[in-house]
Design an enzyme around this catalytic site. Structure first.
Site, PDB file in Angstrom:
ATOM      1  N   HIS A  72      -3.056 -16.767  -0.161  1.00 42.07           N
ATOM      2  CA  HIS A  72      -2.518 -16.868   1.311  1.00 42.07           C
ATOM      3  C   HIS A  72      -2.212 -18.408   1.543  1.00 42.07           C
ATOM      4  N   ASP A 117      27.498 -34.471  -0.603  1.00 38.18           N
ATOM      5  CA  ASP A 117      26.799 -33.815  -1.295  1.00 38.18           C
ATOM      6  C   ASP A 117      25.288 -34.404  -1.502  1.00 38.18           C
ATOM      7  N   TRP A 134      -7.770 -22.452  -1.961  1.00 38.43           N
ATOM      8  CA  TRP A 134      -6.564 -23.453  -2.367  1.00 38.43           C
ATOM      9  C   TRP A 134      -6.712 -24.604  -2.930  1.00 38.43           C
ATOM     10  N   SER A 143       9.398 -29.105  -9.788  1.00 34.59           N
ATOM     11  CA  SER A 143      10.466 -28.849  -8.773  1.00 34.59           C
ATOM     12  C   SER A 143      10.221 -29.529  -7.441  1.00 34.59           C
ATOM     13  N   SER A 144       8.986 -29.821  -6.980  1.00 36.13           N
ATOM     14  CA  SER A 144       8.942 -30.677  -5.875  1.00 36.13           C
ATOM     15  C   SER A 144       9.544 -32.194  -6.082  1.00 36.13           C
ATOM     16  N   HIS A 171      -4.568 -34.819   0.686  1.00 35.83           N
ATOM     17  CA  HIS A 171      -4.362 -35.445   2.237  1.00 35.83           C
ATOM     18  C   HIS A 171      -2.935 -35.807   2.372  1.00 35.83           C
ATOM     19  N   GLU A 184      -0.261 -34.592   1.070  1.00 29.61           N
ATOM     20  CA  GLU A 184       0.076 -33.533   1.130  1.00 29.61           C
ATOM     21  C   GLU A 184       0.178 -32.578   2.508  1.00 29.61           C
ATOM     22  N   TYR A 197       0.259 -34.369   5.219  1.00 32.82           N
ATOM     23  CA  TYR A 197       1.321 -35.178   5.975  1.00 32.82           C
ATOM     24  C   TYR A 197       2.753 -34.769   5.375  1.00 32.82           C
ATOM     25  N   SER A 252      11.854 -35.093  16.789  1.00 31.45           N
ATOM     26  CA  SER A 252      12.617 -36.346  17.440  1.00 31.45           C
ATOM     27  C   SER A 252      14.028 -36.263  17.492  1.00 31.45           C
ATOM     28  N   HIS A 299     -12.278 -37.722   3.723  1.00 32.69           N
ATOM     29  CA  HIS A 299     -12.631 -36.941   4.993  1.00 32.69           C
ATOM     30  C   HIS A 299     -13.015 -35.623   4.651  1.00 32.69           C
ATOM     31  N   HIS A 300     -12.448 -35.051   3.604  1.00 26.50           N
ATOM     32  CA  HIS A 300     -12.639 -33.589   3.407  1.00 26.50           C
ATOM     33  C   HIS A 300     -13.988 -33.261   2.481  1.00 26.50           C
ATOM     34  N   THR A 340      -0.041 -41.659  15.244  1.00 27.14           N
ATOM     35  CA  THR A 340       0.456 -40.464  15.743  1.00 27.14           C
ATOM     36  C   THR A 340       0.624 -40.410  17.179  1.00 27.14           C
ATOM     37  N   LYS A 372       4.052 -41.641  18.380  1.00 30.96           N
ATOM     38  CA  LYS A 372       4.806 -40.611  18.128  1.00 30.96           C
ATOM     39  C   LYS A 372       5.049 -39.639  19.559  1.00 30.96           C
ATOM     40  N   ARG A 427     -16.098 -20.558   6.757  1.00 31.70           N
ATOM     41  CA  ARG A 427     -14.816 -20.217   6.376  1.00 31.70           C
ATOM     42  C   ARG A 427     -15.026 -19.316   5.045  1.00 31.70           C
TER      43      ARG A 427
HETATM   44  C1  HEA Z   1       1.420 -23.635   6.420  1.00 30.17           C
HETATM   45  C2  HEA Z   1       0.324 -22.922   6.324  1.00 30.17           C
HETATM   46  C3  HEA Z   1      -0.181 -21.672   6.631  1.00 30.17           C
HETATM   47  C4  HEA Z   1       0.238 -20.688   7.613  1.00 30.17           C
HETATM   48  C5  HEA Z   1       1.782 -20.627   8.110  1.00 30.17           C
HETATM   49  C6  HEA Z   1      -0.845 -19.759   7.944  1.00 30.17           C
HETATM   50  C7  HEA Z   1      -0.675 -18.671   8.542  1.00 30.17           C
HETATM   51  C8  HEA Z   1      -1.691 -17.837   8.953  1.00 30.17           C
HETATM   52  N1  HEA Z   1      -3.078 -17.951   8.567  1.00 30.17           N
HETATM   53 FE1  HEA Z   1      -3.568 -19.268   7.158  1.00 30.17          FE
HETATM   54  N2  HEA Z   1      -4.312 -20.681   5.836  1.00 30.17           N
HETATM   55  C9  HEA Z   1      -3.876 -21.704   5.456  1.00 30.17           C
HETATM   56  C10 HEA Z   1      -2.459 -21.971   5.538  1.00 30.17           C
HETATM   57  C11 HEA Z   1      -1.644 -21.296   6.453  1.00 30.17           C
HETATM   58  N3  HEA Z   1      -1.803 -20.166   7.142  1.00 30.17           N
HETATM   59  C12 HEA Z   1      -4.439 -22.309   4.401  1.00 30.17           C
HETATM   60  C13 HEA Z   1      -4.190 -23.511   3.686  1.00 30.17           C
HETATM   61  C14 HEA Z   1      -5.692 -21.684   4.585  1.00 30.17           C
HETATM   62  C15 HEA Z   1      -6.950 -22.017   3.689  1.00 30.17           C
HETATM   63  C16 HEA Z   1      -7.297 -21.087   2.383  1.00 30.17           C
HETATM   64  C17 HEA Z   1      -8.328 -21.525   1.629  1.00 30.17           C
HETATM   65  O1  HEA Z   1      -9.470 -21.343   2.330  1.00 30.17           O
HETATM   66  O2  HEA Z   1      -8.383 -21.629   0.414  1.00 30.17           O
HETATM   67  C18 HEA Z   1      -5.652 -20.719   5.491  1.00 30.17           C
HETATM   68  C19 HEA Z   1      -6.858 -19.927   5.654  1.00 30.17           C
HETATM   69  C20 HEA Z   1      -6.614 -18.723   6.733  1.00 30.17           C
HETATM   70  C21 HEA Z   1      -7.825 -18.020   7.262  1.00 30.17           C
HETATM   71  C22 HEA Z   1      -9.115 -18.474   6.589  1.00 30.17           C
HETATM   72  C23 HEA Z   1      -9.736 -17.422   5.386  1.00 30.17           C
HETATM   73  C24 HEA Z   1     -10.751 -17.664   4.992  1.00 30.17           C
HETATM   74  O3  HEA Z   1     -11.411 -18.675   5.146  1.00 30.17           O
HETATM   75  O4  HEA Z   1     -11.257 -16.580   4.393  1.00 30.17           O
HETATM   76  C25 HEA Z   1      -7.167 -17.057   8.090  1.00 30.17           C
HETATM   77  C26 HEA Z   1      -8.198 -16.201   8.759  1.00 30.17           C
HETATM   78  O5  HEA Z   1      -7.913 -15.828   9.661  1.00 30.17           O
HETATM   79  C27 HEA Z   1      -5.939 -17.307   8.335  1.00 30.17           C
HETATM   80  C28 HEA Z   1      -4.987 -16.600   8.964  1.00 30.17           C
HETATM   81  C29 HEA Z   1      -3.637 -16.973   9.227  1.00 30.17           C
HETATM   82  C30 HEA Z   1      -2.749 -16.132  10.003  1.00 30.17           C
HETATM   83  C31 HEA Z   1      -3.258 -14.959  10.765  1.00 30.17           C
HETATM   84  C32 HEA Z   1      -1.608 -16.877   9.819  1.00 30.17           C
HETATM   85  C33 HEA Z   1      -0.383 -16.324  10.629  1.00 30.17           C
HETATM   86  O6  HEA Z   1       0.166 -17.160  11.163  1.00 30.17           O
HETATM   87  C34 HEA Z   1       0.679 -15.355   9.578  1.00 30.17           C
HETATM   88  C35 HEA Z   1       1.833 -14.675  10.391  1.00 30.17           C
HETATM   89  C36 HEA Z   1       2.634 -14.124   9.559  1.00 30.17           C
HETATM   90  C37 HEA Z   1       2.969 -13.028   9.271  1.00 30.17           C
HETATM   91  C38 HEA Z   1       2.090 -11.751   9.627  1.00 30.17           C
HETATM   92  C39 HEA Z   1       3.880 -12.448   8.307  1.00 30.17           C
HETATM   93  C40 HEA Z   1       5.120 -11.780   9.159  1.00 30.17           C
HETATM   94  C41 HEA Z   1       4.913 -10.425   9.040  1.00 30.17           C
HETATM   95  C42 HEA Z   1       4.943  -9.137   8.424  1.00 30.17           C
HETATM   96  C43 HEA Z   1       5.003  -9.725   6.924  1.00 30.17           C
HETATM   97  C44 HEA Z   1       4.980  -7.943   8.700  1.00 30.17           C
HETATM   98  C45 HEA Z   1       3.586  -7.455   8.661  1.00 30.17           C
HETATM   99  C46 HEA Z   1       3.056  -7.509   9.901  1.00 30.17           C
HETATM  100  C47 HEA Z   1       1.792  -6.925  10.407  1.00 30.17           C
HETATM  101  C48 HEA Z   1       1.434  -5.559   9.563  1.00 30.17           C
HETATM  102  C49 HEA Z   1       1.228  -7.122  11.727  1.00 30.17           C
HETATM  103  N4  HEA Z   1      -5.480 -18.377   7.347  1.00 30.17           N
HETATM  104  C1  HEA Z   2       0.010 -30.803   8.880  1.00 31.77           C
HETATM  105  C2  HEA Z   2      -1.195 -30.822   8.358  1.00 31.77           C
HETATM  106  C3  HEA Z   2      -2.209 -31.720   8.856  1.00 31.77           C
HETATM  107  C4  HEA Z   2      -2.248 -32.740   9.818  1.00 31.77           C
HETATM  108  C5  HEA Z   2      -0.919 -33.379  10.312  1.00 31.77           C
HETATM  109  C6  HEA Z   2      -3.518 -33.095   9.946  1.00 31.77           C
HETATM  110  C7  HEA Z   2      -3.838 -34.019  10.773  1.00 31.77           C
HETATM  111  C8  HEA Z   2      -5.212 -34.606  10.996  1.00 31.77           C
HETATM  112  N1  HEA Z   2      -6.379 -34.085  10.247  1.00 31.77           N
HETATM  113 FE1  HEA Z   2      -6.289 -32.296   9.143  1.00 31.77          FE
HETATM  114  N2  HEA Z   2      -6.357 -31.040   7.706  1.00 31.77           N
HETATM  115  C9  HEA Z   2      -5.456 -30.057   7.388  1.00 31.77           C
HETATM  116  C10 HEA Z   2      -3.862 -30.309   7.845  1.00 31.77           C
HETATM  117  C11 HEA Z   2      -3.771 -31.494   8.505  1.00 31.77           C
HETATM  118  N3  HEA Z   2      -4.417 -32.170   9.285  1.00 31.77           N
HETATM  119  C12 HEA Z   2      -5.623 -29.077   6.530  1.00 31.77           C
HETATM  120  C13 HEA Z   2      -5.013 -28.039   6.020  1.00 31.77           C
HETATM  121  C14 HEA Z   2      -7.124 -29.193   6.394  1.00 31.77           C
HETATM  122  C15 HEA Z   2      -8.101 -28.367   5.683  1.00 31.77           C
HETATM  123  C16 HEA Z   2      -8.040 -28.280   4.143  1.00 31.77           C
HETATM  124  C17 HEA Z   2      -9.153 -27.169   3.566  1.00 31.77           C
HETATM  125  O1  HEA Z   2     -10.009 -27.870   3.418  1.00 31.77           O
HETATM  126  O2  HEA Z   2      -8.407 -26.402   3.037  1.00 31.77           O
HETATM  127  C18 HEA Z   2      -7.533 -30.385   7.043  1.00 31.77           C
HETATM  128  C19 HEA Z   2      -8.856 -30.970   7.321  1.00 31.77           C
HETATM  129  C20 HEA Z   2      -9.211 -32.000   8.079  1.00 31.77           C
HETATM  130  C21 HEA Z   2     -10.405 -32.691   7.892  1.00 31.77           C
HETATM  131  C22 HEA Z   2     -11.575 -32.134   6.915  1.00 31.77           C
HETATM  132  C23 HEA Z   2     -12.532 -31.383   7.778  1.00 31.77           C
HETATM  133  C24 HEA Z   2     -13.517 -30.476   6.745  1.00 31.77           C
HETATM  134  O3  HEA Z   2     -13.077 -29.897   5.962  1.00 31.77           O
HETATM  135  O4  HEA Z   2     -14.868 -30.807   7.084  1.00 31.77           O
HETATM  136  C25 HEA Z   2     -10.414 -33.761   8.422  1.00 31.77           C
HETATM  137  C26 HEA Z   2     -11.522 -34.939   8.999  1.00 31.77           C
HETATM  138  O5  HEA Z   2     -11.452 -35.903   9.076  1.00 31.77           O
HETATM  139  C27 HEA Z   2      -9.064 -33.774   9.201  1.00 31.77           C
HETATM  140  C28 HEA Z   2      -8.559 -34.872   9.991  1.00 31.77           C
HETATM  141  C29 HEA Z   2      -7.232 -35.038  10.559  1.00 31.77           C
HETATM  142  C30 HEA Z   2      -6.993 -35.845  11.359  1.00 31.77           C
HETATM  143  C31 HEA Z   2      -7.762 -37.158  11.935  1.00 31.77           C
HETATM  144  C32 HEA Z   2      -5.617 -35.718  11.401  1.00 31.77           C
HETATM  145  C33 HEA Z   2      -4.707 -36.779  12.361  1.00 31.77           C
HETATM  146  O6  HEA Z   2      -3.426 -37.077  11.781  1.00 31.77           O
HETATM  147  C34 HEA Z   2      -4.210 -36.157  13.605  1.00 31.77           C
HETATM  148  C35 HEA Z   2      -3.586 -37.278  14.646  1.00 31.77           C
HETATM  149  C36 HEA Z   2      -3.152 -36.729  15.694  1.00 31.77           C
HETATM  150  C37 HEA Z   2      -3.936 -36.920  17.073  1.00 31.77           C
HETATM  151  C38 HEA Z   2      -5.258 -37.575  17.398  1.00 31.77           C
HETATM  152  C39 HEA Z   2      -3.194 -36.237  18.092  1.00 31.77           C
HETATM  153  C40 HEA Z   2      -1.981 -37.180  18.879  1.00 31.77           C
HETATM  154  C41 HEA Z   2      -2.471 -38.334  19.415  1.00 31.77           C
HETATM  155  C42 HEA Z   2      -2.586 -39.041  20.524  1.00 31.77           C
HETATM  156  C43 HEA Z   2      -2.284 -38.069  21.792  1.00 31.77           C
HETATM  157  C44 HEA Z   2      -2.888 -40.506  20.841  1.00 31.77           C
HETATM  158  C45 HEA Z   2      -4.288 -40.821  21.483  1.00 31.77           C
HETATM  159  C46 HEA Z   2      -5.399 -39.959  20.822  1.00 31.77           C
HETATM  160  C47 HEA Z   2      -6.569 -40.699  20.614  1.00 31.77           C
HETATM  161  C48 HEA Z   2      -6.901 -42.023  20.541  1.00 31.77           C
HETATM  162  C49 HEA Z   2      -7.814 -39.585  20.385  1.00 31.77           C
HETATM  163  N4  HEA Z   2      -8.396 -32.858   8.838  1.00 31.77           N
HETATM  164 CU   LIG Z   3      -7.078 -34.548   5.402  1.00 30.36          CU
END
Ligand code: HEA
Ligand code: HEA
Ligand SMILES: [Cu+2]
Ligand code: CUA
Lengths: 293, 528, 354
Positions: free
Chosen positions: B79, B108, B144, B172-173, B256, B258, B260, B271, B305-306, B331, B334, B453
């Protein structure tokens, strides 16, 4: 950017080669995966066949794609702007290659500066050493791992030094070949290009000899701990790049013989020469960080 | 944006869309390739979503009901992989393909054949990944993030396939990103200076740079996993002088940036949309550009930070905490700029704007939880709990996915030439908005209360929360089917869309008819 | 015991962590109210349907500097308490009790430094509850057979490591979560003031049964703790004597099968499955396997010493010789393996002394 450049921008019509390339890569990935799995079980499987089929498809693709490309280029369809696109594309590709090597250099630095030291008890890891690895003393090159595997280390004198000199010279000769092309001095071009290719081949031969030496005399193998790991991964991937670069140079050589390239338009040649310089620079870093320090 | 002088005219090599299947297989046309990417990513979204539904169904109640723990882990892993690499990234690439050439007045992409190659690798890569689920021992089950040694010594055989499939996804990417960067640097219409480019182009420019910088590092990481598992190396094995934590450093150096990569293009989309429906120029264009660059630059300094619980020395923890906190500043710039753009505008609420506004609020909530996670001592409590899951779904689903929806609603008329069903679109919006919060908001509480989790079963105190979350999940999943239906309807017909269906929209893409002709800007427009 | 917020815990540190959590949360709320407030204000007041004409401003250096600098200052305000708390948490010096905590798939092992006391701690929730055949107990999935015991009021240091994959030792009430990395030792500490039972879980994905390796810690008054410790030392002694006695005795087949089954279910069934069929491609089957049918020495060897590079652990130090003998016997006779082999503790002893 002048206007008329834009007007001539050449957008190729549809082409079968990309999807052929995708199929090739897909077969390679699928085949390589199964090859590795089969090998880990000492089983003969069909994985290798798929892998080779994939490589064959990629070769066909490269051949077809470049043929189209060369034909277009020779018939003057390309604009200067397209040349820019190709050059920038190549430059970014090389940047991505640098980052690929950076991952392995990073592993080397981390292992050397952090992991091995910590296993030896440095920093906040006194207990790691005392409880888990009481007999281990940090040292580099890591000729004895915490687990007790022993191996020799590769000195920098001798083969590696010769290889460094060879590659640096080849970079210079490659440059002179390019200068020859730009001055439209075909003799200089072919001569220096040939020398570059020969130097590349010598490098590869010596590298092979070095591996044999390492395996047979030093007991330094791919599984003899992090020193051997980083050594083989870095020199190995570098060697693969030299091989690729040499093949590219050879292709360029034959194209030169066929009269391709002009002082104004020689993207393929330039890309190859960039690539060659890049491979050299990587080697110099390798020489310093893997061998000397 | 600026005005256009030279309208498009008919030029010598003006081929029309070829027909049949070979059109799609052999195409070099950025619009075709864009469509391919978008459809592919949507299919992957459904596949990855279906896996999420399996996860949510198993977690509906405590106890093991539907799937084995080992299979559950495969679902979680795949997933995550599919959503990240198969849904969000290709969707952005698809948007880039469609829109960037039109936005900068180019005929293009710069390297059209390579463009097609980048796309067609993806179906093969994901077919391999999905096929590995059916192998003996199952597919990848190590998350993942594939931490070693769970992914090396202790993983099943499918790991080799996983590694090579990630390799070709990476190829590809990288090719896709090179194409975008070169297109932007080299193909802008006369007068389209860097500081006149639409923000979507700018954010993608920087995203592409991030991609080229970090995808190769991911390739290196999977390569070391492969050699550790199959070739006897010990990069991630202390007995050989390596360190399992080293894997995490390499992975997160990629990982990380990634995340962004998955949000910067969203910033670009939002925007474009907020000014259009506020009928007011974007506030602080230049600072938006600088903020994007600052986020990208900082993203290379925060990876650990992860890894706060992995036992780094204190000074390293402090360094990564401070750098991570700093990202909130650009951020925030923005967010403030978007709000200032709306301020004293003349706002209307068409579907793209609805999704964009929801994006701003929900992304900011996700950002706040990110900031909380950045505080190292507290992250010790949050780490690897559902609080993290809540955080990243807020930024990814109600962030990235919502922005992609907004983009689709914004540009669908341009792509298809038809207006879509506004009623359905609003239904989709409200259904999504409500269900996404029912789905992900309670996860914060589950995490704070201590639910780890990646577990298939949990102690009874979490039962109520998980039930609510699962119901939200099913509702959100079903809501996406509305979108599918709407898009199909819109492709097949509907009210004819004008060249510029949105009153306040700006930019070159609105100067060409809808649907955009197969070739646009054969002669570049002049941008003043 | 349903809760929605972070626990305040039972230590000074966990309280500081909780306070930090709430402070940051409130700051975010305030920022949220301001930002979303302004947004909603625009959304309500500045609508086209209200006949609004759009303003034309699009830049303002002063405002932009302000909203860069103010968040920065807020962040500094957050960083100061965060830094001091972190430094306190990482200071493991001057501990009075040290415990070596080792994770393995899927259990914890505790060894008290400077004593001989060490033992495994396994999930105690019965399988039937997990499979929904029995009602779930109050501490479903959060209960173990032998909890870790620590004294109150003393600084206890944990040395955390792993035998196989990465685990993470987490007790929310202490605000301690540290990864258990194989081959490396991480340190953490706590000082608990209130006696009680504190429950946590493994917090790093460690394979199939990651969800089933809880942590339970009992904090006892120092006097009680000392008594407990003395009892452990004595029990250890008794067990050793018992072991010697058992070496001289032999089990009959029924006894061996009965004990063997119990051991099998506790230690082996997680991987090789209760029916002995394993999981194809992940965990090998024992039913009908060559080793279980023919190779007796190999069979004893793998149970005693494990197999490096796989999930198969060395049970030599986890089970008594009699238990090992029984489980090997069981595996050679259950599920139709029917070899008739009967292994005795003495055989294991002989093997181990080779
Ligand atoms: C962009 C990335 C993205 C997106 C879009 C989503 C979308 C969703 N994610 Fe997830 N998710 C991740 C990125 C994302 N996730 C990542 C990176 C992890 C961590 C993995 C890891 O731990 O290694 C994670 C892990 C994660 C967990 C934790 C699993 C665990 O720790 O064991 C859960 C649990 O609820 C969850 C739920 C969902 C749900 C309900 C949606 C929903 O938004 C999805 C909705 C979409 C659909 C459902 C599809 C459309 C509908 C159909 C196909 C028809 C069928 C529908 C029905 C039968 C109702 N996600
Ligand atoms: C699109 C993806 C995305 C984005 C944009 C971010 C944005 C940020 N993430 Fe997140 N992050 C993930 C995707 C993302 N993250 C994923 C997938 C994981 C889990 C991976 C895994 O373990 O599977 C993760 C996990 C993760 C962790 C690790 C947690 C853990 O495993 O223990 C941390 C810790 O620092 C973190 C921090 C942040 C911070 C500080 C930002 C900042 O960029 C956010 C900045 C934005 C704001 C703060 C809000 C707007 C700001 C204002 C309104 C200004 C004023 C605010 C203040 C001065 C407070 N992220
Ligand atoms: Cu990060
Ligand atoms: Cu042990 Cu998770």
């Amino acid at each position: 950017m002048a206007e008329q450049q834009h007007e001539k921008y050449y957008v190729p019509a549809s082409s079968p080669w990309p999807i052929v390339g995708a199929i090739g890569l897909g077969l390679i990935a699928f085949g390589a995966g199964h090859t590795v799995i089969d090998a880990s079980k000492d089983a003969d499987g069909w994985g290798v066949n798929v892998l080779f089929a994939g490589i064959a498809v990629i070769l066909i693709m490269l051949f077809g794609w470049f043929r189209d490309q060369i034909n277009e280029s020779m018939s003057g369809l390309y604009s200067k702007q397209l040349g820019h696109s190709y050059r920038q594309g190549m430059a970014w590709f090389i940047f991505s290659e640098i980052m690929f090597f950076a991952a392995f250099f990073g592993a080397l630095f981390y292992a050397r500066v952090i992991a091995v030291e910590w296993l030896g008890g440095a920093g906040n890891n006194a207990m790691t050493n005392a409880v888990l690895w009481p007999d281990f003393v940090a040292h580099w090159p890591l000729t004895e791992t915490p687990g007790g595997t022993e191996s020799g280390a590769m000195g920098w004198m001798g083969l590696p030094l010769y290889n460094t000199i060879i590659l640096i010279i080849s970079s210079v000769t490659c440059h002179f070949a390019h200068v020859g092309l730009e001055k439209n001095n075909r003799r200089q071009l072919t001569g220096f290009l040939a020398v570059t290719i020969v130097l590349g081949l010598i490098f590869l031969y010596l590298q092979g000899a070095e591996y044999v030496h390492a395996y047979q005399e030093l007991g330094l193998t791919l599984d003899s701990g992090i020193y051997g790991n980083t050594f083989y991964m870095l020199t190995g991937f570098h060697g693969m790049h030299v091989t690729l670069g040499t093949i590219m140079l050879i292709v360029m050589f034959f194209r030169v013989l066929k009269g391709h390239f002009t002082p104004e338009s020689h993207f393929a040649f330039q890309a190859t020469s960039w690539y060659w310089h890049f491979v050299d620079v990587v080697w110099v870093c390798l020489f310093i960080f893997v061998y000397v320090l | 944006m600026s005005t256009v002088v030279g309208e498009m005219d008919h030029h010598d090599h003006h081929h029309h869309a070829p027909s049949g299947i070979t059109r799609w297989l052999f195409t070099t046309n950025h619009k075709d390739i864009g469509s391919l990417y978008l459809w592919f990513s949507f299919i992957m979204f459904l596949v990855g979503g279906a896996m999420a539904m399996v996860i949510r169904a198993e977690l509906f109640q405590p106890g093991l009901q539907l799937v084995e723990p080992h299979f559950f882990n495969q679902m979680t892993t795949v997933h995550g992989l599919i959503m990240v690499f198969g849904a969000v990234m290709p969707a952005f690439t698809g948007l880039a393909n469609w829109m960037i050439p039109m936005m900068i007045g180019a005929p293009d992409m710069a390297l059209p054949r390579m463009n097609n190659w980048s796309f067609w690798i993806l179906p093969f890569a994901f077919a391999i990944l999905l096929a590995s689920l059916f192998m003996e021992g199952g597919g990848p089950a190590f998350g993942w993030t594939f931490y070693a040694p769970l992914s090396t010594t202790y993983s099943s055989d499918s790991t080799a396939l996983f590694v090579f499939s990630v390799h070709i996804m990476g190829i590809s990417s990288i090719m896709g990103a090179i194409n975008v960067i070169v297109t932007i640097m080299n193909m802008r219409a006369p007068g389209m200076t860097y500081m006149k480019m639409p923000l979507f182009v700018w954010t993608w420019f920087i995203t592409a740079f991030l991609l080229i910088a970090v995808m190769p590092v991911l390739a290196g990481a999977v390569t070391m996993v492969l050699t550790d598992k199959y070739f006897g190396t010990s990069f991630f094995d202390a007995a050989g002088g390596g360190d399992p934590v080293m894997f995490q450093h390499i992975f997160w150096f990629f990982g990380h940036p990634e995340v962004y990569i998955m949000i910067l293009p969203s910033f670009g989309i939002v925007s474009a949309i907020i000014p259009a429906f506020s009928r007011k120029q974007l506030f602080g264009y230049a600072s938006m550009v600088y903020a994007t660059a600052a986020i990208a630059g900082l993203s290379f300094l925060v990876w650990a930070h992860h890894m706060f619980t992995t036992g780094m020395p204190v000074f390293a923890e402090l360094f990564f905490m401070y750098c991570t906190m700093l990202i909130s500043v650009p951020t925030g710039v923005k967010v403030f700029n978007w709000v200032a753009t709306m301020w004293r505008g003349s706002i209307t609420f068409e579907p793209p704007m609805m999704f964009a506004l929801a994006f701003v609020i929900l992304f900011t909530i996700g950002g706040f939880s990110g900031l909380m996670l950045a505080i190292t001592p507290v992250d010790f409590q949050y780490h690897d709990t559902y609080f993290v899951v809540a955080h990243f779904h807020y930024v990814l689903v109600s962030g990235a996915i919502f922005s992609i929806m907004a983009a689709a609603y914004y540009w669908l008329p341009k792509w298809t030439g038809h207006m879509y069903d506004m009623g359905l679109a609003k239904l989709h919006f409200w259904a999504s908005l409500i269900s996404v919060n029912v789905l992900f908001f309670p996860m914060h509480f589950a995490g704070l209360a201590g639910m780890p989790r990646r577990i298939p079963d949990y102690s009874i105190q979490f039962a109520d929360i998980n039930q609510i979350v699962s119901i939200g999940g099913f509702a959100f999943g079903l809501s996406q089917l509305i979108f599918l239906w709407l898009v199909i309807k819109c492709v097949r017909g509907g009210e004819k869309a004008p060249a510029k269906p949105w009153e306040g929209a700006e930019g070159l893409e609105w100067t060409v008819p809808s649907p955009a002709p197969y070739h646009t800007f054969d002669t570049p427009p002049e941008v003043k | 015991r349903s809760q929605l917020n972070l626990t305040q815990g039972v230590t000074d540190i966990s309280q500081r962590v909780y306070d930090l959590h709430m402070t940051i949360f409130y700051i975010c709320c305030v920022i949220g109210v301001v930002v979303f407030g302004a947004m909603f204000w625009s959304m309500i007041r500045h609508r086209k349907s209200k006949g609004r004409k759009p303003a034309t401003f699009h830049e303002n250096v002063k405002v932009e500097i302000a909203w860069t600098v103010i968040p920065f200052l807020i962040l500094i305000g957050m960083a100061i308490p965060a830094t001091s708390t972190l430094i306190a948490m990482e200071d493991t010096s001057e501990a009075e009790v040290t415990v070596l905590v080792t994770g393995s798939q899927w259990k914890w092992h505790y060894k008290y430094f400077d004593t001989d006391v060490e033992y495994f701690s396994l999930l105690a929730t019965p399988r039937q509850q997990i499979e929904n055949k029995l009602d779930k107990g109050e501490n479903y999935l959060l209960e173990v057979d032998r909890p870790l015991v620590i004294p109150t009021g003393k600084k206890v240091r944990f040395l955390i490591t792993s035998d196989d994959v990465i685990h993470s030792w987490w007790v929310p009430d202490f605000a301690v979560k540290k990864d258990a990395n194989p081959g490396m030792i991480n340190e953490a500490w706590t000082k608990v003031d209130e006696p009680g039972i504190y429950r946590g879980q493994c917090a790093e994905l460690c394979g199939k049964d990651h969800g089933f390796m809880p942590v339970v810690v009992i904090a006892k008054e120092p006097a009680e703790y000392d008594a407990w410790m003395a009892e452990q030392v004595a029990a250890k002694q008794r067990a050793e004597e018992e072991e010697q006695r058992l070496l001289a005795m032999s089990m009959d087949m029924d006894e061996a099968m009965e004990l063997g089954e119990r051991v099998y279910v506790g230690s082996c069934a997680a991987c090789h499955q209760a029916n002995g069929e394993g999981i194809p491609g992940v965990f090998p089957a024992l039913k009908g396997s060559d080793m279980a049918l023919n190779d007796m020495q190999g069979h004893i060897d793998i149970v005693v010493n494990g197999k490096t590079g796989t999930s198969m652990q060395a049970f030599g130090n986890q089970l008594t010789m009699q238990e090992i003998a029984a489980v090997v016997t069981y595996e050679r006779n259950a599920w139709g393996n029917d070899t008739g082999d009967l292994v005795q503790a003495a055989d294991i002893n002989a093997f181990m002394n080779e």
